[in-house]
Structures are given as C-alpha cells and as structure tokens.
Write an enzyme that holds these catalytic residues in place. Structure first.
Site, PDB file in Angstrom:
ATOM      1  N   CYS A  65     -31.458  32.985   5.602  1.00 45.23           N
ATOM      2  CA  CYS A  65     -32.028  34.085   4.814  1.00 45.23           C
ATOM      3  C   CYS A  65     -31.936  33.750   3.330  1.00 45.23           C
ATOM      4  O   CYS A  65     -31.055  33.007   2.907  1.00 45.23           O
ATOM      5  CB  CYS A  65     -31.248  35.381   5.038  1.00 45.23           C
ATOM      6  SG  CYS A  65     -31.240  35.986   6.716  1.00 45.23           S
ATOM      7  N   ASP A  66     -32.835  34.344   2.568  1.00 48.80           N
ATOM      8  CA  ASP A  66     -32.753  34.256   1.119  1.00 48.80           C
ATOM      9  C   ASP A  66     -33.426  35.488   0.533  1.00 48.80           C
ATOM     10  O   ASP A  66     -34.430  35.963   1.076  1.00 48.80           O
ATOM     11  CB  ASP A  66     -33.424  32.989   0.585  1.00 48.80           C
ATOM     12  CG  ASP A  66     -33.037  32.742  -0.853  1.00 48.80           C
ATOM     13  OD1 ASP A  66     -31.876  32.331  -1.080  1.00 48.80           O
ATOM     14  OD2 ASP A  66     -33.855  33.007  -1.748  1.00 48.80           O
TER      15      ASP A  66
END
Length: 184
Positions: A65-66
């Site tokens: 995730c980012d």
C-alpha cells in the site's frame, strides 16, 4: 504479508483480526514522483508488494500500500520538516483534499489485484495557534498529507466522503472483498 513499515496499517489489520506478518520492501519512494497522484500510489503499492513477494518466494499473499494527499493538484506525502507541515496546514485549513491509497495484493499463485481508493477529506478551518499546536506534537511528520485521522489529526478533519480506513492507510472494505476472491 504486509509490505509496509506503517504502524497505522499494522494496527488496522490487528484491529480487524486479520493475521499478518510484516516485511518492509525497501522501495525508495522519493525517487518515484513522475506520475499523477493516483498512478503514483498504485505504482508504489505494486512495487512494494512485488519486491516482498519476490523476497519470500511467493510463499504467502503480499499486500502493498501507499498513500498520498492530493491538495490543489499537488501531491503531499509526509512533510519533511515542521515548517513544511505548518505551511501545508495553512493551505489545507478549511479546504477539501483527496487522500489516495494504492493497494496491491499478490496471491501465492501469482494473481494480482490492484486498485486505488480515494477518500475526499474536508479539513477544519483552523487558527494559526491550532496549527502550531498540532505541528508541535510531531504527528504531522509521520503521515502522508501531514495528518493522522486516528490520532490528534482527527480533530482537524471536519468531514470525510468515502472510506474511513483508507485515510488511515488501508481500505478494509476493499481488503475484505479481495480476501474473499483469493480464498475461493
């Protein structure tokens, strides 16, 4: 396997009783900035998941995730200094922004699920002293966009449109749907 150094993402998974391990990918986020905000977070999520997936030889599903805040067309990651955090908050106070989180889940059989979730965030109209006090806590320096919804930054948010957990760093509704798909 969570391919993230984010304590907030780990807490979300723990609170949702989703068993996981953590392995930080080591992807240098600062060198990748030539995309629009949505493509940027998706690219970084896929890169993080891909690196860890390779390192563990695809033995477990890997989630990368980012997150970034998009404000007036500008990407806001973590502020580097208190001065930068304060300057951003001066601009954000009383205005809307978009928190984008890229998600990528790689299954053990190589299936890739990839999606960006966007939540619209209305920041409270804040006085200079409120901004100064919040920045002095140090919390804004730890989070994409310079605020932690699950911390004192939650006091600085007036309204959300979209996924609450996405703003913390991981869309739990999206993850639930994905886990149903890969566990079929």
């Amino acid at each position: 396997m969570l391919a993230s150094a984010s304590p907030a993402r780990r807490r979300l998974l723990q609170q949702a009783a989703i068993p996981h391990q953590v392995m930080v990918s080591g992807v240098d986020e600062e060198t990748i900035h030539h995309f629009d905000p949505v493509r940027l977070v998706q690219h970084l999520a896929e890169a993080k998941a891909g690196v860890v997936h390779q390192q563990i030889k695809a033995a477990l599903p890997v989630l990368g995730c980012d997150s970034v805040l998009e404000f007036d067309g500008t990407v806001f990651g973590k502020p580097a200094t208190a001065v930068e955090a304060s300057s951003r908050w001066q601009r954000m106070a009383g205005a809307w922004g978009f928190l984008h989180t890229g998600h990528c889940l790689l299954s053990v059989n190589g299936e890739r699920l990839s999606e960006t979730v966007t939540t619209r965030v209305l920041f409270a109209a804040l006085s200079d002293s409120e901004i100064e006090a919040y920045v002095a806590t140090g919390e804004p320096l730890l989070c994409a966009g310079g605020f932690a919804l699950e911390g004192q930054g939650g006091l600085m948010v007036e309204r959300l449109e979209g996924c609450f957990s996405n703003v913390i760093g991981l869309s739990l509704p999206l993850l639930r749907r994905w886990l149903l798909v890969i566990n079929e």
